[in-house]
Motif scaffolding. Structure first.
Motif, PDB file in Angstrom:
ATOM      1  N   ARG A 158       7.408  12.613  10.862  1.00  0.00           N
ATOM      2  CA  ARG A 158       8.590  12.998  10.105  1.00  0.00           C
ATOM      3  C   ARG A 158       8.384  12.729   8.609  1.00  0.00           C
ATOM      4  O   ARG A 158       8.750  13.532   7.754  1.00  0.00           O
ATOM      5  CB  ARG A 158       9.810  12.217  10.631  1.00  0.00           C
ATOM      6  CG  ARG A 158      11.103  12.427   9.849  1.00  0.00           C
ATOM      7  CD  ARG A 158      11.516  13.863   9.780  1.00  0.00           C
ATOM      8  NE  ARG A 158      11.547  14.479  11.099  1.00  0.00           N
ATOM      9  CZ  ARG A 158      11.699  15.775  11.320  1.00  0.00           C
ATOM     10  NH1 ARG A 158      11.811  16.597  10.297  1.00  0.00           N
ATOM     11  NH2 ARG A 158      11.721  16.242  12.549  1.00  0.00           N
ATOM     12  N   THR A 159       7.756  11.585   8.302  1.00  0.00           N
ATOM     13  CA  THR A 159       7.467  11.256   6.906  1.00  0.00           C
ATOM     14  C   THR A 159       6.537  12.296   6.289  1.00  0.00           C
ATOM     15  O   THR A 159       6.721  12.734   5.152  1.00  0.00           O
ATOM     16  CB  THR A 159       6.820   9.859   6.812  1.00  0.00           C
ATOM     17  OG1 THR A 159       7.697   8.901   7.414  1.00  0.00           O
ATOM     18  CG2 THR A 159       6.567   9.463   5.369  1.00  0.00           C
TER      19      THR A 159
ATOM     20  N   ARG B  39       2.938  16.155   0.175  1.00  0.00           N
ATOM     21  CA  ARG B  39       2.012  15.902  -0.932  1.00  0.00           C
ATOM     22  C   ARG B  39       1.715  14.413  -1.056  1.00  0.00           C
ATOM     23  O   ARG B  39       0.560  14.000  -1.177  1.00  0.00           O
ATOM     24  CB  ARG B  39       2.619  16.429  -2.233  1.00  0.00           C
ATOM     25  CG  ARG B  39       1.708  16.211  -3.431  1.00  0.00           C
ATOM     26  CD  ARG B  39       2.221  16.892  -4.677  1.00  0.00           C
ATOM     27  NE  ARG B  39       3.605  16.525  -4.966  1.00  0.00           N
ATOM     28  CZ  ARG B  39       4.195  16.773  -6.132  1.00  0.00           C
ATOM     29  NH1 ARG B  39       3.538  17.391  -7.089  1.00  0.00           N
ATOM     30  NH2 ARG B  39       5.447  16.427  -6.326  1.00  0.00           N
ATOM     31  N   TYR B  40       2.761  13.578  -0.989  1.00  0.00           N
ATOM     32  CA  TYR B  40       2.560  12.134  -1.139  1.00  0.00           C
ATOM     33  C   TYR B  40       1.861  11.541   0.089  1.00  0.00           C
ATOM     34  O   TYR B  40       1.200  10.509  -0.014  1.00  0.00           O
ATOM     35  CB  TYR B  40       3.901  11.450  -1.399  1.00  0.00           C
ATOM     36  CG  TYR B  40       4.599  12.022  -2.610  1.00  0.00           C
ATOM     37  CD1 TYR B  40       4.015  11.929  -3.874  1.00  0.00           C
ATOM     38  CD2 TYR B  40       5.801  12.709  -2.485  1.00  0.00           C
ATOM     39  CE1 TYR B  40       4.625  12.489  -4.985  1.00  0.00           C
ATOM     40  CE2 TYR B  40       6.421  13.266  -3.598  1.00  0.00           C
ATOM     41  CZ  TYR B  40       5.822  13.159  -4.837  1.00  0.00           C
ATOM     42  OH  TYR B  40       6.421  13.713  -5.940  1.00  0.00           O
ATOM     43  N   PHE B  41       2.009  12.188   1.235  1.00  0.00           N
ATOM     44  CA  PHE B  41       1.300  11.758   2.441  1.00  0.00           C
ATOM     45  C   PHE B  41      -0.212  11.885   2.221  1.00  0.00           C
ATOM     46  O   PHE B  41      -0.989  11.005   2.621  1.00  0.00           O
ATOM     47  CB  PHE B  41       1.742  12.601   3.645  1.00  0.00           C
ATOM     48  CG  PHE B  41       1.310  12.056   4.970  1.00  0.00           C
ATOM     49  CD1 PHE B  41       2.053  11.095   5.627  1.00  0.00           C
ATOM     50  CD2 PHE B  41       0.146  12.511   5.570  1.00  0.00           C
ATOM     51  CE1 PHE B  41       1.653  10.590   6.863  1.00  0.00           C
ATOM     52  CE2 PHE B  41      -0.267  12.019   6.802  1.00  0.00           C
ATOM     53  CZ  PHE B  41       0.497  11.051   7.449  1.00  0.00           C
TER      54      PHE B  41
ATOM     55  N   GLU C 158      -5.626   9.100   0.564  1.00  0.00           N
ATOM     56  CA  GLU C 158      -6.743   8.808  -0.343  1.00  0.00           C
ATOM     57  C   GLU C 158      -6.698   7.358  -0.818  1.00  0.00           C
ATOM     58  O   GLU C 158      -7.739   6.700  -0.944  1.00  0.00           O
ATOM     59  CB  GLU C 158      -6.710   9.778  -1.523  1.00  0.00           C
ATOM     60  CG  GLU C 158      -6.970  11.230  -1.119  1.00  0.00           C
ATOM     61  CD  GLU C 158      -7.240  12.128  -2.317  1.00  0.00           C
ATOM     62  OE1 GLU C 158      -8.074  11.745  -3.166  1.00  0.00           O
ATOM     63  OE2 GLU C 158      -6.606  13.194  -2.395  1.00  0.00           O
ATOM     64  N   ILE C 159      -5.504   6.839  -1.091  1.00  0.00           N
ATOM     65  CA  ILE C 159      -5.379   5.429  -1.490  1.00  0.00           C
ATOM     66  C   ILE C 159      -5.806   4.519  -0.345  1.00  0.00           C
ATOM     67  O   ILE C 159      -6.498   3.511  -0.542  1.00  0.00           O
ATOM     68  CB  ILE C 159      -3.932   5.127  -1.927  1.00  0.00           C
ATOM     69  CG1 ILE C 159      -3.603   5.871  -3.223  1.00  0.00           C
ATOM     70  CG2 ILE C 159      -3.720   3.624  -2.114  1.00  0.00           C
ATOM     71  CD1 ILE C 159      -2.158   5.754  -3.652  1.00  0.00           C
ATOM     72  N   TYR C 160      -5.410   4.890   0.881  1.00  0.00           N
ATOM     73  CA  TYR C 160      -5.809   4.089   2.038  1.00  0.00           C
ATOM     74  C   TYR C 160      -7.335   4.037   2.165  1.00  0.00           C
ATOM     75  O   TYR C 160      -7.912   2.983   2.476  1.00  0.00           O
ATOM     76  CB  TYR C 160      -5.198   4.657   3.321  1.00  0.00           C
ATOM     77  CG  TYR C 160      -5.855   4.091   4.548  1.00  0.00           C
ATOM     78  CD1 TYR C 160      -5.630   2.772   4.931  1.00  0.00           C
ATOM     79  CD2 TYR C 160      -6.748   4.853   5.291  1.00  0.00           C
ATOM     80  CE1 TYR C 160      -6.272   2.234   6.027  1.00  0.00           C
ATOM     81  CE2 TYR C 160      -7.392   4.324   6.384  1.00  0.00           C
ATOM     82  CZ  TYR C 160      -7.152   3.022   6.753  1.00  0.00           C
ATOM     83  OH  TYR C 160      -7.790   2.476   7.822  1.00  0.00           O
ATOM     84  N   GLU C 161      -8.009   5.159   1.932  1.00  0.00           N
ATOM     85  CA  GLU C 161      -9.465   5.189   2.039  1.00  0.00           C
ATOM     86  C   GLU C 161     -10.113   4.269   1.005  1.00  0.00           C
ATOM     87  O   GLU C 161     -11.147   3.647   1.274  1.00  0.00           O
ATOM     88  CB  GLU C 161      -9.975   6.622   1.890  1.00  0.00           C
ATOM     89  CG  GLU C 161      -9.628   7.499   3.096  1.00  0.00           C
ATOM     90  CD  GLU C 161      -9.963   8.965   2.891  1.00  0.00           C
ATOM     91  OE1 GLU C 161     -10.443   9.307   1.780  1.00  0.00           O
ATOM     92  OE2 GLU C 161      -9.737   9.764   3.817  1.00  0.00           O
ATOM     93  N   MET C 162      -9.514   4.152  -0.191  1.00  0.00           N
ATOM     94  CA  MET C 162     -10.015   3.190  -1.177  1.00  0.00           C
ATOM     95  C   MET C 162      -9.862   1.760  -0.659  1.00  0.00           C
ATOM     96  O   MET C 162     -10.777   0.933  -0.771  1.00  0.00           O
ATOM     97  CB  MET C 162      -9.231   3.327  -2.490  1.00  0.00           C
ATOM     98  CG  MET C 162      -9.387   4.642  -3.203  1.00  0.00           C
ATOM     99  SD  MET C 162      -8.320   4.662  -4.677  1.00  0.00           S
ATOM    100  CE  MET C 162      -8.367   6.403  -5.086  1.00  0.00           C
TER     101      MET C 162
ATOM    102  N   MET D  52       5.972   6.479   1.455  1.00  0.00           N
ATOM    103  CA  MET D  52       7.351   6.272   1.004  1.00  0.00           C
ATOM    104  C   MET D  52       7.406   5.613  -0.369  1.00  0.00           C
ATOM    105  O   MET D  52       8.304   5.900  -1.172  1.00  0.00           O
ATOM    106  CB  MET D  52       8.100   5.447   2.042  1.00  0.00           C
ATOM    107  CG  MET D  52       8.351   6.217   3.320  1.00  0.00           C
ATOM    108  SD  MET D  52       9.318   5.249   4.489  1.00  0.00           S
ATOM    109  CE  MET D  52       9.710   6.524   5.685  1.00  0.00           C
ATOM    110  N   LEU D  53       6.465   4.710  -0.633  1.00  0.00           N
ATOM    111  CA  LEU D  53       6.421   4.099  -1.962  1.00  0.00           C
ATOM    112  C   LEU D  53       6.168   5.158  -3.036  1.00  0.00           C
ATOM    113  O   LEU D  53       6.854   5.207  -4.060  1.00  0.00           O
ATOM    114  CB  LEU D  53       5.315   3.041  -2.000  1.00  0.00           C
ATOM    115  CG  LEU D  53       5.661   1.650  -1.468  1.00  0.00           C
ATOM    116  CD1 LEU D  53       4.431   0.758  -1.449  1.00  0.00           C
ATOM    117  CD2 LEU D  53       6.763   1.011  -2.299  1.00  0.00           C
ATOM    118  N   LEU D  54       5.172   6.010  -2.798  1.00  0.00           N
ATOM    119  CA  LEU D  54       4.845   7.059  -3.763  1.00  0.00           C
ATOM    120  C   LEU D  54       6.016   8.028  -3.940  1.00  0.00           C
ATOM    121  O   LEU D  54       6.376   8.399  -5.064  1.00  0.00           O
ATOM    122  CB  LEU D  54       3.595   7.820  -3.313  1.00  0.00           C
ATOM    123  CG  LEU D  54       2.287   7.007  -3.279  1.00  0.00           C
ATOM    124  CD1 LEU D  54       1.171   7.834  -2.663  1.00  0.00           C
ATOM    125  CD2 LEU D  54       1.901   6.544  -4.674  1.00  0.00           C
TER     126      LEU D  54
END
Length: 504
Positions: free
Chosen positions: A361-362, A368-370, A375-379, A398-400
């Motif tokens: 659902r998110t 786009r933010y998903f 990509e941030i998670y991969e870092m 959700m933060l983004l």
């Protein structure tokens, strides 16, 4: 079972004057919510046959809307001797034999349960369905009969789940319940060496050590898991604990608590815990929902240091994609680091829910933010080898989205509750974390005499922990204290619709 289950559900609804959710009906009937949904067409037929009206309130529950006297008359006609529960009894009995490694062969079960071989096989399929969510396999061989294949940690978890379900099953039966398979004696297998006062002292010591009081719905599970773990250890069944989790515990600065927990066990039970068992018992406490919203969480987060290199990588990535001023960028980075520290601590718990439906659902709401979050998670993954990533991915998304769309008007929520302060804090924390389109603007303690106050409050949505029969189904959303991610998913979906409408 389905032949008689609808009568049981029908009678429960007849005896209720308030809306009952599918989860409440499932708990009373000892079946799944899906089974309740599949049974409802027959319940509707039974209601129509007796000139009654079953009302289904989408996302809230079920209610038979007729005179109390008429409902009581129909309920009295439903016989109490229907063999509704036979199949459930058989499943619990077979699970008891398997989990305690007793003689469990098909021939023995035919004799004990007075069933034909094909019916035994059909019941075993239901047993396998029960074991499947725990990743436990049922092995069938001619030489050794039936046995379960799993590690010690899964074995203990299965025993605890069996114990709690069977205990509820027995308590929900009538006074005249005959207990033909002696399930009460099966429960006594775990209680015959259970010292209630000793475990009460054990729980008090743990709460004193960690500085919090267990939530009510956590306590029963914690006690039985501790009891089973200690008894299994005494019987030479020991767990192994992966080095990766030990490293995460050390990184989170929690090894002191592990050692102190081992000292409590030594003091009360005179058992010198192996290191793996000490880490495992600690993870049981850490896995409880109680731990979510406590000062100890903030204390442990403060001990975790995020590398400057990772911080700079995330900063550069976001700066190229989301236009934020320096203050907003700094605040977002602090929130991401806080979420990462939370996740490191939660990974230690080894009980982080996948929340796949909620994340779907998110992803649909913020595609786009998903992708940015991925990509941030991969870092992050290059520095911290995290698992159970869906929930963390959802938090980053959700933060983004929250920072990128903060100029938009959020949906105001009036929160009506009838639970304790600890449960209330936890639910507000979860609403704030997983429903970014809404903000709780007022909290009411439920009072049936002041329902009109909730209705007149200047808010967009009312969220309640209990059915508000004085309001119509479209005037509030139900989030029970024992909510699931499906409940959150539904409420998030409805609030997102309001959010889109407000900001068009």
């Amino acid at each position: 079972m389905s032949e008689y289950l609808y009568l049981q559900v029908f009678k429960i609804l007849l005896q209720s004057e308030t809306v009952l959710t599918g989860a409440q009906l499932a708990k009373q009937c000892n079946v799944s919510v899906k089974t309740i949904s599949n049974t409802m067409p027959k319940v509707r037929e039974a209601a129509a046959k007796n000139q009654l009206h079953l009302r289904v309130k989408k996302g809230i529950g079920y209610l038979i809307e007729d005179e109390v006297s008429l409902k009581a008359a129909v309920a009295a006609q439903i016989k109490n001797d229907q063999p509704i529960l036979f199949e459930q009894e058989r499943i619990y009995y077979i699970l008891h034999c398997l989990l305690n490694e007793e003689n469990c062969r098909v021939k023995y079960l035919e004799f004990k349960l007075h069933l034909s071989r094909p019916t035994i096989y059909k019941t075993l399929e239901a047993v396998e369905t029960w074991l499947q969510p725990l990743n436990i396999c049922l092995e069938r061989t001619r030489s050794s009969g039936l046995k379960i294949i799993c590690g010690e940690k899964r074995h203990r978890l299965a025993i605890a789940q069996w114990y709690n379900e069977t205990n509820r099953f027995i308590k929900n039966q009538s006074v005249e319940y005959a207990d033909p398979l002696h399930l009460k004696d099966c429960l006594a297998t775990y209680l015959k060496v259970y010292n209630k006062s000793l475990y009460n002292e054990f729980i008090l010591e743990i709460q004193k050590l960690y500085g919090f009081e267990f939530l009510k719905y956590d306590l029963e599970q914690i006690v039985i898991m501790m009891h089973i773990s200690i008894q299994r250890l005494l019987n030479k069944h020991t767990v192994s604990f992966p080095n990766g989790y030990v490293a995460l515990i050390e990184k989170a600065g929690l090894t002191t608590y592990v050692r102190e927990l081992a000292q409590i066990v030594m003091k009360l039970f005179k058992i010198n815990l192996p290191d793996a068992e000490a880490f495992y018992l600690f993870s049981i406490v850490f896995a409880s929902e109680t731990y979510n919203d406590k000062q100890i969480l903030a204390d442990q987060k403060a001990k975790i240091q995020i590398s400057l290199e990772l911080h700079q990588q995330i900063n550069t990535f976001i700066a190229k994609r989301i236009p934020l001023n320096p203050d907003e960028m700094n605040a977002l980075l602090i929130d991401i680091e806080s979420a990462l520290k939370n996740e490191i601590i939660y990974q230690v718990r080894k009980a982080v829910p996948t929340a796949s439906d909620f994340c779907a659902r998110t992803k649909a709401n913020f595609p786009r933010y998903f992708l940015y979050a991925q990509e941030i998670y991969e870092m992050i993954q290059t520095v911290y080898p995290l698992k159970y990533v869906l929930k963390f991915h959802c938090s980053l998304t959700m933060l983004l989205a929250g920072y990128a769309e903060k100029v938009k008007t959020k949906v105001t929520i009036a929160f009506v509750c009838n639970c304790g302060s600890a449960e209330q804090k936890y639910m507000l924390y979860m609403i704030d974390k997983y429903i970014p389109d809404g903000v709780v603007s007022c909290v009411f303690q439920y009072n049936p005499l002041k329902v009109n106050d909730y209705k007149q409050f200047d808010c967009d949505v009312i969220v309640s922990t209990l059915p508000l029969c004085e309001l119509s189904s479209d005037e509030y959303l139900l989030l029970p204290p024992s909510f699931t991610y499906e409940n959150l998913n539904y409420i998030s979906q409805i609030i997102h619709r309001y959010f889109v409408k407000i900001n068009q």
